[in-house]
Scaffold this motif. Structure first.
Motif, PDB file in Angstrom:
ATOM      1  N   SER A   1      38.847  25.869  47.414  1.00  0.00           N
ATOM      2  CA  SER A   1      38.589  26.789  48.509  1.00  0.00           C
ATOM      3  C   SER A   1      37.441  26.303  49.400  1.00  0.00           C
TER       4      SER A   1
ATOM      5  N   ASP B   1      48.941  23.254  42.183  1.00  0.00           N
ATOM      6  CA  ASP B   1      48.498  24.124  43.271  1.00  0.00           C
ATOM      7  C   ASP B   1      49.650  24.669  44.106  1.00  0.00           C
TER       8      ASP B   1
ATOM      9  N   ILE C   1      38.348  36.268  45.538  1.00  0.00           N
ATOM     10  CA  ILE C   1      39.471  35.344  45.368  1.00  0.00           C
ATOM     11  C   ILE C   1      39.306  34.540  44.085  1.00  0.00           C
TER      12      ILE C   1
ATOM     13  N   GLN D   1      44.150  31.570  49.041  1.00  0.00           N
ATOM     14  CA  GLN D   1      43.139  31.288  50.054  1.00  0.00           C
ATOM     15  C   GLN D   1      43.350  32.112  51.319  1.00  0.00           C
TER      16      GLN D   1
ATOM     17  N   THR E   1      35.252  35.170  49.010  1.00  0.00           N
ATOM     18  CA  THR E   1      35.382  34.034  48.077  1.00  0.00           C
ATOM     19  C   THR E   1      35.209  34.497  46.640  1.00  0.00           C
TER      20      THR E   1
ATOM     21  N   THR F   1      48.307  28.239  45.705  1.00  0.00           N
ATOM     22  CA  THR F   1      46.890  28.284  46.032  1.00  0.00           C
ATOM     23  C   THR F   1      46.665  28.677  47.486  1.00  0.00           C
TER      24      THR F   1
END
Length: 179
Positions: free
Chosen positions: A176, A86, A158, A126, A155, A122
């Motif tokens: 997330s 990540d 993404i 986000q 969301t 990551t």
């Protein structure tokens, strides 16, 4: 005196005075006629029958090669990103047309222009705003309508962007959502 200028200008007499007129205007020459002006007939024939078709084939090959390289870059970036944690650092994955997204300026309807941020981990994914996610989504999925409906629009975008750069969408959704 008028004979001196006959090849450059036309002359006329008006009230006993010699007036020089500019030569008549020629239609503008095309690029092809400029390049072949004064060329022998055999050269013009060779150009039309052999060289121009060759140039067209090379242009076609170059277009195909550019498309293939863009596809390879996308696949390579996705493959590399799929193997990273990540914290990244993620590789920049080109859009489907070969353009590189990081730092690109995109127009968002009704909101102006935005510079796309780098997506190196990551947390960067986000942190995308609705406008930034629009730019990435439109770049990775140019032939699909941009998702607008519902409370999960950001969301959903993404998650799609994560998949487009080689990140596992299911794993990303759980991150997330904080699960």
């Amino acid at each position: 005196m008028a004979a001196m200028f006959s090849d450059l200008m036309q002359a006329t007499h008006h009230n006993g005075r010699l007036i020089l007129l500019p030569p008549p205007q020629q239609p503008p020459a095309t690029q092809d006629s400029l390049e072949l002006a004064g060329a022998p007939a055999w050269f013009k024939a060779w150009n039309d029958q052999q060289f121009q078709p060759f140039v067209a084939r090379v242009r076609g090959d170059l277009t195909a090669l550019t498309r293939d390289v863009a596809t390879l870059l996308v696949q390579d970036g996705k493959d590399r990103n799929s193997k990273l944690g990540d914290d990244g650092p993620f590789y920049e994955v080109a859009f489907s047309d070969g353009r590189r997204p990081w730092g690109a300026i995109v127009a968002v309807p009704g909101q102006g222009n935005f510079m796309l941020p780098t997506l190196t981990n990551t947390a960067d994914l986000q942190a995308l705003t609705l406008a930034e996610s629009y730019g990435y989504y439109k770049g990775y999925f140019p032939h699909q309508p941009v998702l607008y409906a519902g409370p999960t629009t950001l969301t959903d975008r993404i998650v799609a962007i994560a998949a487009a750069i080689g990140r596992c969408p299911r794993r990303f959704v759980s991150l997330s959502l904080g699960t």
